[in-house]
Write an enzyme that holds these catalytic residues in place. Structure first.
Site, PDB file in Angstrom:
ATOM      1  N   HIS A 100       0.832  -1.208   0.000  1.00 22.02           N
ATOM      2  CA  HIS A 100       0.000   0.000   0.000  1.00 22.02           C
ATOM      3  C   HIS A 100       0.864   1.254   0.000  1.00 22.02           C
ATOM      4  O   HIS A 100       0.595   2.208  -0.749  1.00 22.02           O
ATOM      5  CB  HIS A 100      -0.918  -0.004   1.221  1.00 22.02           C
ATOM      6  CG  HIS A 100      -1.776   1.221   1.341  1.00 22.02           C
ATOM      7  ND1 HIS A 100      -3.002   1.321   0.726  1.00 22.02           N
ATOM      8  CD2 HIS A 100      -1.575   2.399   1.994  1.00 22.02           C
ATOM      9  CE1 HIS A 100      -3.524   2.511   1.003  1.00 22.02           C
ATOM     10  NE2 HIS A 100      -2.669   3.187   1.762  1.00 22.02           N
ATOM     11  N   GLU A 101       1.901   1.254   0.810  1.00 21.95           N
ATOM     12  CA  GLU A 101       2.794   2.419   0.852  1.00 21.95           C
ATOM     13  C   GLU A 101       3.546   2.582  -0.472  1.00 21.95           C
ATOM     14  O   GLU A 101       3.740   3.714  -0.937  1.00 21.95           O
ATOM     15  CB  GLU A 101       3.781   2.289   2.009  1.00 21.95           C
ATOM     16  CG  GLU A 101       3.130   2.255   3.387  1.00 21.95           C
ATOM     17  CD  GLU A 101       2.187   3.418   3.628  1.00 21.95           C
ATOM     18  OE1 GLU A 101       2.462   4.540   3.138  1.00 21.95           O
ATOM     19  OE2 GLU A 101       1.159   3.217   4.296  1.00 21.95           O
ATOM     20  N   HIS A 104       1.564   4.443  -2.959  1.00 21.15           N
ATOM     21  CA  HIS A 104       1.672   5.907  -2.909  1.00 21.15           C
ATOM     22  C   HIS A 104       2.900   6.400  -3.679  1.00 21.15           C
ATOM     23  O   HIS A 104       2.850   7.442  -4.341  1.00 21.15           O
ATOM     24  CB  HIS A 104       1.755   6.379  -1.454  1.00 21.15           C
ATOM     25  CG  HIS A 104       0.467   6.271  -0.713  1.00 21.15           C
ATOM     26  ND1 HIS A 104      -0.725   6.766  -1.199  1.00 21.15           N
ATOM     27  CD2 HIS A 104       0.185   5.722   0.502  1.00 21.15           C
ATOM     28  CE1 HIS A 104      -1.687   6.542  -0.334  1.00 21.15           C
ATOM     29  NE2 HIS A 104      -1.175   5.904   0.708  1.00 21.15           N
TER      30      HIS A 104
END
Length: 244
Positions: A100-101, A104
């Site tokens: 998920h990071e 980004h």
């Protein structure tokens, strides 16, 4: 007037309960799947490195920070910080959070529009939160002391500018939601494409990411209620002044 305050108190309580439930759900989901190892045996750190390489990103480092689910991407420092429970853990929950990071990071690299808007809103929102109430107070003073017909509404418009600035935090929360959902979507796709998890393990990762998304929805709803309360307070304040 009092019925509005009672309504907002009720809404704030509902949002608080929802936010508390969403936060508890994230923690319980992570704990439920932190012992479910991936067949690839890759850790959160391994996952982050592989996904960065797969996307041709070479200028981002992977760091380790203390705290539970304190994972975050720091674009200015060009580092993805993974929490202790994510960094060296090879569970489905850990790789989902790490991916998920990285999602980004990919958003920034690809110029994802909502991400760019959210980044641009950060300094403006910080300034707006500081100036909102002072502008309302200045507007009230102007409404009291400026009595010429030509400028009779200057105080009201000044106060409404404060309301608009206060609303930037709600706009930020609104933009944040699609940014987070898109990062999770990218994470799920990358995890499978890069062989970090299998199709059979994907539902576990989806549950982890869905639980996290609810916290951002709770933040948006809470911010919206506070904004409406603030706007209503200003309107009632100036409505009362004008009746006087």
């Amino acid at each position: 007037m009092y019925e509005y305050y009672l309504l907002f108190i009720l809404l704030i309580l509902v949002c608080a309960v929802f936010a508390g439930w969403a936060s508890a759900k994230v923690h319980s989901t992570f704990k439920a799947y932190q012992d479910v190892g991936t067949s690839s045996r890759m850790t959160g750190y391994d996952t982050a490195v592989r996904l960065l390489r797969a996307n041709g990103i070479k200028n981002i480092s992977i760091g380790r920070v203390k705290g539970f689910l304190s994972d975050h991407y720091h674009p200015t420092k060009k580092v993805v910080n993974l929490s202790e429970g994510t960094y060296g853990n090879n569970s489905v929950a850990a790789v989902a959070v790490a991916a998920h990071e990285i999602g980004h990071v990919v958003q920034k690299q690809r110029g994802y529009i909502p991400y760019k808007i959210r980044t641009a809103l950060v300094p403006i929102t910080n300034i707006g939160s500081r100036l909102a109430l002072p502008l309302v107070l200045v507007g009230l003073l102007l409404d009291i002391f400026v009595s010429t017909t030509q400028n009779s509404d200057v105080g009201f418009y000044t106060a409404m500018a404060g309301v608009a600035l206060y609303g930037l935090s709600t706009l930020f929360a609104l933009v944040t939601l699609p940014v987070e959902l898109d990062a999770s979507r990218r994470a799920k796709r990358m995890l499978v494409e890069q062989g970090v998890i299998t199709q059979e393990e994907l539902p576990y990762a989806e549950k982890m990411l869905s639980a996290a998304a609810r916290t951002y929805l709770a933040s948006l709803l809470t911010s919206l209620v506070y904004f409406l309360r603030f706007a209503m307070w200003v309107l009632i304040l100036f409505g009362g002044r004008r009746r006087d």
